[in-house]
Structures are given as C-alpha cells and as structure tokens.
Design a protein around this motif. Sequence first.
Motif, PDB file in Angstrom:
ATOM      1  N   ALA A 214       0.828  -1.204   0.000  1.00 24.50           N
ATOM      2  CA  ALA A 214       0.000   0.000   0.000  1.00 24.50           C
ATOM      3  C   ALA A 214       0.866   1.259   0.000  1.00 24.50           C
ATOM      4  CB  ALA A 214      -0.920   0.000   1.213  1.00 24.50           C
ATOM      5  N   GLY A 215       0.555   2.160  -0.930  1.00 27.29           N
ATOM      6  CA  GLY A 215       1.275   3.418  -1.040  1.00 27.29           C
ATOM      7  C   GLY A 215       2.493   3.362  -1.935  1.00 27.29           C
ATOM      8  N   TRP A 216       2.876   2.181  -2.379  1.00 27.24           N
ATOM      9  CA  TRP A 216       4.035   2.027  -3.267  1.00 27.24           C
ATOM     10  C   TRP A 216       3.565   1.859  -4.713  1.00 27.24           C
ATOM     11  CZ3 TRP A 216       8.207  -1.770  -0.896  1.00 27.24           C
ATOM     12  CH2 TRP A 216       8.746  -1.173   0.265  1.00 27.24           C
ATOM     13  N   PRO A 217       4.442   2.117  -5.685  1.00 26.69           N
ATOM     14  CA  PRO A 217       4.079   1.872  -7.088  1.00 26.69           C
ATOM     15  C   PRO A 217       3.637   0.426  -7.299  1.00 26.69           C
ATOM     16  CG  PRO A 217       6.141   3.084  -6.946  1.00 26.69           C
ATOM     17  CD  PRO A 217       5.812   2.656  -5.545  1.00 26.69           C
ATOM     18  N   TYR A 218       2.757   0.239  -8.251  1.00 27.46           N
ATOM     19  CA  TYR A 218       2.216  -1.106  -8.521  1.00 27.46           C
ATOM     20  C   TYR A 218       2.029  -1.274 -10.028  1.00 27.46           C
ATOM     21  CZ  TYR A 218      -0.669  -5.285  -7.637  1.00 27.46           C
ATOM     22  OH  TYR A 218      -1.179  -6.558  -7.597  1.00 27.46           O
TER      23      TYR A 218
END
Length: 457
Positions: free
Chosen positions: A80-84
Amino acid sequence: MNAVELAEEVRAGRRAAREAVAEALGRIERSDGALGAFVHVDAEGALARAREIDATVARGEDPGPLAGVPLAVKELHAVAGWPYAMGSVLHAGRVADHTSTMVARAIAAGAVPVGLTASPEFGRASFTASVLHGVTRNPHAPELTPGGSSGGSAAAVASGMVPLGTGTDGAGSLRIPASYCGLVGFKGTYGRVPRGPRHRGTAENDHYGVLTRTVRDTARFLDCVCGTDEYDRASLPAPTAPFETSLDGVDLRGLRVAWSPDLGYAPCDPEVAAVVEDAARAFIAGTGARRVPADLTLESCGAAFRTLSVPDVHAELRDAPADRLDSVHPTVRRYGDAARTLDADALVDAHEARARLVAALAEGFARFDLLLTPATQAPAFPAEGPMPAEIAGRPVDHWGALAVTFPFNLSGHPAISVPAGRAGGTPTGLQMVARRHEDLVALAAAAAYERLRPWPT
C-alpha cells in the motif's frame, strides 16, 4: 548476515534494526546501479519501521521472528502506497491501495520492506527486462540474466543488498533465478503461501514465495507467512509443526530418490547435466538415501500451460486502450492475441493434458519419494534476452528453458532449487521435488544437501 542470524541479533538487542536497514540501503545505493534489481526504494519508510522495531526491543517485547530483516518485495506484490506497475507500461504511475497478504504477514513478523524489485512485464519471461524498467543483471556475471521472473529479487539477495526477496513462481520464476544466482528458491505445494487479497488468476499455477541464501531462512519466512487466508480459496493450513524447527528431524536414510536430467522429454545442456548429476550423487551418498530409477517420461505440456495462462494475461490487457497494446512485450502481446481465438475445445484439451501429467507424476511418486532434476536446462543467457532457441543442439520453443520447472506448477508439487555448482559462468541449481503436501521433505532434503555442500554466498 543471513536473515535468521540478523533477526536473532536484533531480537536479543545486540544489533539495532535501524543500523541493519541503513547498511542495506547503503548497499543498494552503491551496487544497484550496475544490476538494476530495484525499481523503487522507500528509505524513509524503511528507517521509520526499523525505529519502531528498536523501540519494541527496548520495551522488552519481541518484534517477531524476522525482526529488523531488510526485505525486497517483487513488484508483482502490492504494498500500500508504493508503485504497482507490475513491470508494465500499461500501469506506469499506478499506486497500490492494499498490501499482499504474504508481505503483510512478513511485516507483522518484524521484516522491514525496503523497496520493490524488478520483474518482466506481468512476470511473463524467464529473464528480467522490461520497457518500463530496463534490464536486470546477474551479480555473478552482469552480462547474463539473473533469470526471471523474480530476477530483481534474486539479484538483490545474491549481491548481498538484502537477505530476503519475495517472488512468484508461475512456471519456475523462483527456482530459475535461484539456479542462476546461487540461491535457495522454494515453490511450495499449491496454496502453501496465500496469494490474497486480490490475486487475479484462473490458471491455478501461481505460487508465492521467497528467495534466500539458506534453507533455514526460507523455512523461517514460510513459518511467518503460510496459513489459510479467507481471500485465497486455495490457501492451505499452516503445518502443525514449524518448518524451521522440523528441518533436522527428518530421517532421509533409505529415502527412495530418483534422478532425471530431462523428465524424459526436455533437452539439457551437457555441462549443466554433469554438474547437477554430480550434486545429486553427493546428496544420495551423503544422506544414506537410496537411488531408484526414475522411469519417467512426461509429455510436453507447453501448449496446455499456455492455454491455461491466456485468461490470466487477458485479464491484465482487456481494459487497455488498443493503441497502447503495441507498447507491451511481444510475449505478452501474443497471449493477448491468443485470447481472442481461445475456444472451449482448447481449454478442455489443456485440462486433460494437465490430468495426464498429474497421473504420470502420481505413478512416479509411487516408485520414489523424491525426484531430482536440474533446475534449469541451460546456462544463464544474455541479460537482454532472448530465451534460448536451442539447447544441447536441439531447437526448443519458449518452454524449452522452463521444461523441468513448469510441469510442477501445473501439478502443484513442492519443488526447491539449491546451488549445485557452476555452468557457463554462473551458478546452476539442483531441483528437488516431493509429493504434494510433503513440503517438509523437500525442505529437509535441501537442508541436508546444504550441510553436505555449503555454498559460498
């Protein structure tokens, strides 16, 4: 330090988690420019998490079995909150709004995620390169691939940047990078590691796991993350006894062990076959196991695997604007093209091929308890690709380099790669395959081999 060693130092208060994480971040900064293992690093978040762990220790509390261990996360796993982006230009700029169950459980056990590691687009290649992120290189020989699709995590762990890196294994994507990088790569029984909460896939061949430098590190990680998950209908209960404490309690004397360089159908590079067979002999002699004939000839299931995988790739492509599909990797684009012509007969044929494979392996495991093969059929190839078109003088298709790994994704058997030696300039691995749900047998066999032939990390 390996993961277990580091965690015990942090838990005992002899080592600060913040120090360990800062050192890992320093190694990433110094080394990753030459390897391309990481696609995102969250130094601020990692140091903040490390300070929390140190505060927990200072209060006299146990932060968990992975306390302070820097963790690389494959970009196919959401944080969550990181690039994906999953290695795809189609998802460039996307940010995850959830965290993979496996990663969340590792964090709860004290691990410190430091960043995301590279994957080929949607994990659909056995070398790690993408339009979005470029090329990832093997620490043992930077002109060669670390394998794929978990090549970023393999490069990060093999180079010493971090002790643990998560991975996926849909056709060999843990075991192939482990083989090429001199690591331990374990694919458990299908469902052993849960894939929630939003895993997309209908092929039922996708497995989650970790790349490490020791079998014990792998066992500890599994003990922290396996167990049922309501978001994954295939997830299995955790074992009644922890893998780590059970490793040394398995008596391998008299175990019926079969060796096959090719599963009866897959060409294997002679140098690879010789190195790995020597490792297999050393394992059998050193453990008191009993060698028995494999008598195993599997049919090639590449077409079946591709057919079953087409809907999974289509799920990622179907909402993409048509004018953007030209930007995806040709391998991924071919899956998309196949989706438009897929029919019921092809699906039935693929499921029947899988059933025949499962039956052939069931008959085999009535004769033996453990199957040994090479983990890769050819030495590591150029980092930019393509995958080998010829092995041992015989032409092969896309599945030739995966010929001894993907059958066990279709069947769901536990399989592990451990370092066997070197071939063609990089390490090469010995694959050990056990019966379904006998994950401990595979892990204990790998640990016994590791004691017989310690691998210089």
